[in-house]
Write a protein that holds these residues in place. Structure first.
Motif, PDB file in Angstrom:
ATOM      1  N   THR E  57      29.192 -10.354  -8.160  1.00  0.00           N
ATOM      2  CA  THR E  57      29.607  -9.476  -9.389  1.00  0.00           C
ATOM      3  C   THR E  57      28.938  -8.038  -9.224  1.00  0.00           C
ATOM      4  N   VAL E  58      27.555  -8.183  -8.551  1.00  0.00           N
ATOM      5  CA  VAL E  58      27.216  -6.676  -8.464  1.00  0.00           C
ATOM      6  C   VAL E  58      27.616  -5.899  -7.445  1.00  0.00           C
ATOM      7  N   LYS E  59      27.692  -4.700  -7.241  1.00  0.00           N
ATOM      8  CA  LYS E  59      27.888  -3.876  -5.888  1.00  0.00           C
ATOM      9  C   LYS E  59      27.011  -2.799  -5.678  1.00  0.00           C
ATOM     10  N   VAL E  60      27.100  -2.452  -4.415  1.00  0.00           N
ATOM     11  CA  VAL E  60      26.123  -1.374  -4.007  1.00  0.00           C
ATOM     12  C   VAL E  60      26.288   0.038  -4.949  1.00  0.00           C
ATOM     13  N   GLY E  61      25.066   0.523  -5.239  1.00  0.00           N
ATOM     14  CA  GLY E  61      25.131   1.609  -6.223  1.00  0.00           C
ATOM     15  C   GLY E  61      24.919   1.149  -7.706  1.00  0.00           C
ATOM     16  N   ASP E  62      24.980  -0.036  -7.804  1.00  0.00           N
ATOM     17  CA  ASP E  62      24.796  -0.206  -9.114  1.00  0.00           C
ATOM     18  C   ASP E  62      23.331  -0.256  -9.632  1.00  0.00           C
ATOM     19  N   LYS E  63      23.078   0.240 -10.671  1.00  0.00           N
ATOM     20  CA  LYS E  63      21.786   0.419 -11.406  1.00  0.00           C
ATOM     21  C   LYS E  63      21.518  -1.293 -12.267  1.00  0.00           C
ATOM     22  N   VAL E  64      20.649  -1.939 -11.838  1.00  0.00           N
ATOM     23  CA  VAL E  64      20.495  -3.002 -12.328  1.00  0.00           C
ATOM     24  C   VAL E  64      18.909  -3.385 -12.983  1.00  0.00           C
ATOM     25  N   ILE E  65      18.887  -4.370 -13.906  1.00  0.00           N
ATOM     26  CA  ILE E  65      17.458  -4.923 -14.345  1.00  0.00           C
ATOM     27  C   ILE E  65      17.362  -6.327 -13.839  1.00  0.00           C
ATOM     28  N   THR E  66      16.432  -6.490 -13.137  1.00  0.00           N
ATOM     29  CA  THR E  66      16.036  -7.855 -12.556  1.00  0.00           C
ATOM     30  C   THR E  66      15.042  -8.413 -13.506  1.00  0.00           C
ATOM     31  N   SER E  67      14.838  -9.837 -13.349  1.00  0.00           N
ATOM     32  CA  SER E  67      13.746 -10.750 -13.875  1.00  0.00           C
ATOM     33  C   SER E  67      12.616 -10.033 -13.355  1.00  0.00           C
ATOM     34  N   LYS E  68      11.479 -10.097 -14.122  1.00  0.00           N
ATOM     35  CA  LYS E  68      10.083  -9.523 -13.618  1.00  0.00           C
ATOM     36  C   LYS E  68       9.786 -10.811 -12.579  1.00  0.00           C
ATOM     37  N   TYR E  69       9.009 -10.239 -11.670  1.00  0.00           N
ATOM     38  CA  TYR E  69       8.361 -11.149 -10.558  1.00  0.00           C
ATOM     39  C   TYR E  69       9.349 -11.843  -9.678  1.00  0.00           C
ATOM     40  N   ALA E  70      10.912 -11.720  -9.944  1.00  0.00           N
ATOM     41  CA  ALA E  70      11.666 -12.261  -8.937  1.00  0.00           C
ATOM     42  C   ALA E  70      11.728 -11.497  -7.732  1.00  0.00           C
ATOM     43  N   GLY E  71      11.908 -12.247  -6.443  1.00  0.00           N
ATOM     44  CA  GLY E  71      12.415 -11.695  -5.295  1.00  0.00           C
ATOM     45  C   GLY E  71      11.150 -11.718  -4.215  1.00  0.00           C
ATOM     46  N   THR E  72      11.372 -11.204  -3.114  1.00  0.00           N
ATOM     47  CA  THR E  72      10.454 -10.922  -1.978  1.00  0.00           C
ATOM     48  C   THR E  72      10.499  -9.481  -1.732  1.00  0.00           C
ATOM     49  N   GLN E  73       9.288  -8.687  -1.547  1.00  0.00           N
ATOM     50  CA  GLN E  73       9.345  -7.477  -1.211  1.00  0.00           C
ATOM     51  C   GLN E  73       9.311  -7.319   0.290  1.00  0.00           C
ATOM     52  N   VAL E  74       9.945  -6.191   0.745  1.00  0.00           N
ATOM     53  CA  VAL E  74       9.987  -6.162   2.233  1.00  0.00           C
ATOM     54  C   VAL E  74      10.026  -4.444   2.310  1.00  0.00           C
ATOM     55  N   LYS E  75       9.182  -3.944   3.195  1.00  0.00           N
ATOM     56  CA  LYS E  75       9.417  -2.478   3.663  1.00  0.00           C
ATOM     57  C   LYS E  75      10.191  -2.320   4.712  1.00  0.00           C
ATOM     58  N   LEU E  76      11.067  -1.271   4.445  1.00  0.00           N
ATOM     59  CA  LEU E  76      12.291  -1.099   4.961  1.00  0.00           C
ATOM     60  C   LEU E  76      12.210   0.382   5.391  1.00  0.00           C
ATOM     61  N   ASP E  77      12.113   0.529   6.885  1.00  0.00           N
ATOM     62  CA  ASP E  77      11.726   2.323   7.386  1.00  0.00           C
ATOM     63  C   ASP E  77      11.078   2.872   6.435  1.00  0.00           C
ATOM     64  N   GLY E  78       9.872   2.333   6.088  1.00  0.00           N
ATOM     65  CA  GLY E  78       8.831   2.889   5.129  1.00  0.00           C
ATOM     66  C   GLY E  78       8.821   2.746   3.866  1.00  0.00           C
ATOM     67  N   GLU E  79      10.148   2.271   3.083  1.00  0.00           N
ATOM     68  CA  GLU E  79      10.598   2.385   1.897  1.00  0.00           C
ATOM     69  C   GLU E  79      10.422   0.786   1.312  1.00  0.00           C
ATOM     70  N   GLU E  80       9.945   0.691   0.083  1.00  0.00           N
ATOM     71  CA  GLU E  80       9.784  -1.019  -0.242  1.00  0.00           C
ATOM     72  C   GLU E  80      10.990  -1.318  -0.969  1.00  0.00           C
ATOM     73  N   VAL E  81      11.845  -2.605  -0.410  1.00  0.00           N
ATOM     74  CA  VAL E  81      12.932  -2.956  -1.121  1.00  0.00           C
ATOM     75  C   VAL E  81      12.372  -4.225  -1.616  1.00  0.00           C
ATOM     76  N   THR E  82      13.290  -4.985  -2.627  1.00  0.00           N
ATOM     77  CA  THR E  82      13.281  -6.364  -2.862  1.00  0.00           C
ATOM     78  C   THR E  82      14.561  -7.021  -2.919  1.00  0.00           C
ATOM     79  N   ILE E  83      14.230  -8.179  -2.407  1.00  0.00           N
ATOM     80  CA  ILE E  83      15.470  -9.214  -1.942  1.00  0.00           C
ATOM     81  C   ILE E  83      15.422 -10.176  -3.175  1.00  0.00           C
TER      82      ILE E  83
END
Lengths: 94, 94, 94, 94, 94, 94, 94
Positions: E57-83
């Motif tokens: 139900t979310v889509k690209v471009g949405d600004k969202v609030i996630t649970s704290k500590y959820a997910g895995t951090q990955v560096k993508l082309d120098g930027e840090e993203v979270t899955i």
């Protein structure tokens, strides 16, 4: 006097260490800890257990190996028996 | 005055140690800890419990063995009874 | 002003220790800890809870015994009440 | 600017302690800890959540009592709000 | 080069604290800890996940609030993203 | 000689750190810890796993990011590979 | 004399370290810890296990890799075997 197990429960009695050794099957370290080959004394009726259909596949007289530490120990006419769930029985010794 | 158990709950009362010994069934170490043979005083109606259909198979007057530590203890007219789920009853003593 | 419980929740109010003793039912050790006989003040609608159909079987005015430590305590107009799930109610005192 | 909760989530804002006291409902020990009566600001759409159909039963403007410690706190335009699951809402204050 | 999330996973990138403050939404204590408003960069296909049908139900471009500590951090082309899993997304910021 | 994964398992081999850096994707702190971009070497058949139908969506040759610490490491002809469940694969690197 | 595993259980016997090395597959650190390549000696019938249909996909003679620490060790005619659930078998070595 006897115990009639409920649901998926099975009453087993540990086979004596001597006998086990004769049969050639002992648990690792069995000389130090108690062996876990046991004989089935009584079998519950199975049926719906925790919302799942359980069919009983062990029968009275089967020699079985159970999960370590599984079950509740009870003294029956001076003999110690253990009440386990069928799911804690790993294998039948043939 | 009495307790009417809800859902899959069963009210049991521990049988006195003397009586248990007479019957020949005592729990391992029962001399030191309290025995866990109990008599069923009341049986809940069963039905849907946690989304699963539960059929009550024990009845008032049954002598049963329960899981150690299972249930909640309540004093009823001066007598201590325990409220357990039927699933915590392991076997019926016949 | 009152609380309307949601889903399978029930609002109960502990019955005073004096009253409990009169009724002859007290929890083991109740003299030291707070008794857990309570009166039902409000009952939620039941229905689908966590994907399971729950039918409410307690009603306002029932005297009940709840699991120890179950529920959330709230002060309502100066009186302390507890919000429990129906599944934390073990038995009805009749 | 506002938050649109997803699935079975509900955004609530704690009602000020003063107001709570006026309304006569405070949580036990509320003078020391933060009260947990809150007003519903936004309600998610419900639907399939974790494989279970959830129907939303609270609505914007409801005064509710939530489980202690439930939810995630977020600051919205300078005000602190909490995002909880509907299942963490225990009762509606009427 | 990009990441294509599987199943119910969503790739998000934290929005800079400056920007977050401008938008008026910051997490409690955000000055001390990292803010948890994030922008959705990629959305998995949903479908059967752990035996349950998940609709994204979310889509690209949405600004969202996630649970704290959820997910895995990955560096993508120098930027840090979270899955994260979609279920760890609490609300959309509008 | 090769490994044929069972059920929903996937065999992956970590891509060398050098290569990863060239591709522009490294995990946060990858200089200190081992990177978690891996290449898929073999894919299990899927099917019923734990009573749930699992369809395999990764294929041999995919570059993937897995959950940290997931899986079991095995040495295969001198090379270290990891056996993970498909559900521990978070995203495909394109 | 032999063991007949129940339900989804499988009896395996660790392949000697020498042999494993010849085959070119050893577990990381296998020189220090015991290797986990094993040969299947017996396979349970599968069927309904914990309310889920399990089809057995390994067969006697398969060389397999199991989860570390999974299973119960039993001595059979002087040889040590391990009883695992099929789900603890990660891959077949071909």
């Amino acid at each position: 006097m006897k115990l009639k197990p409920l649901a998926d429960r099975v009453i087993v009695k540990l086979v004596e260490a001597e006998e086990t050794t004769k049969g050639g099957i002992i648990l690792a370290g069995a000389a130090k800890e108690k062996p876990e080959v046991a004989e089935v004394l009584a079998v519950g009726p199975g049926g719906m257990v925790d919302g799942k259909e359980v069919v009983m596949t062990v029968k009275v007289g089967d020699k079985v190996i159970t999960s370590k530490y599984a079950g509740t120990q009870v003294k029956l006419d001076g003999e110690e028996v253990t009440i386990v769930r069928q799911n804690d029985i790993l294998a039948i010794v043939e």
